[in-house]
Write a protein that holds these residues in place. Structure first.
Motif: not given
Length: 126
Positions: A42-48
């Motif tokens: 994600k753009s805020y640095g969390s994987p998904y």
């Protein structure tokens, strides 16, 4: 003789009631992941995790969610975190319908951490 006839009538009645299926038999949904599960950031640095869940059953599911438990190793000895997503905005998923998901692992920082996981899909039935 009357006692035997009464017993036979009761026996046939019980067998008839228990042995016959009802047209009101509940239909059951079956939600399962179809296709490939991909990963991203994600753009805020969390994987998904991203993918698709399909209802392959014959009943309607609602209030459905998917949860990934993410592990440090293949033996699943240490949990690193979880990723969760509501499916179809918690609305109905009818037989044959599919819905996309994007389950974000907010406590993790790289897609490399998403290698080992288990999946749990929960839902309610109508």
């Amino acid at each position: 003789m009357r006692r035997i006839l009464t017993l036979l009538c009761v026996t046939f009645l019980c067998v008839g009631l228990v042995g016959c299926g009802s047209s009101d038999d509940p239909k059951e949904p079956r939600l399962q992941v179809v296709g490939e599960i991909t990963t991203g950031m994600k753009s805020y640095g969390s994987p998904y995790y991203a993918g698709t869940v399909q209802n392959t059953g014959d009943g309607t599911a609602y209030n459905a969610s998917i949860e990934f438990t993410i592990y440090e190793d293949e033996a699943h000895t240490k949990i690193l975190g979880t990723a969760w997503d509501a499916l179809a905005d918690l609305t109905d998923i009818k037989p044959g319908q599919s819905t996309d998901f994007e389950a974000v692992a907010r406590s993790l920082t790289t897609t490399d951490q998403l290698k080992y996981y288990s999946i749990k899909i929960t839902y309610l039935t109508k």
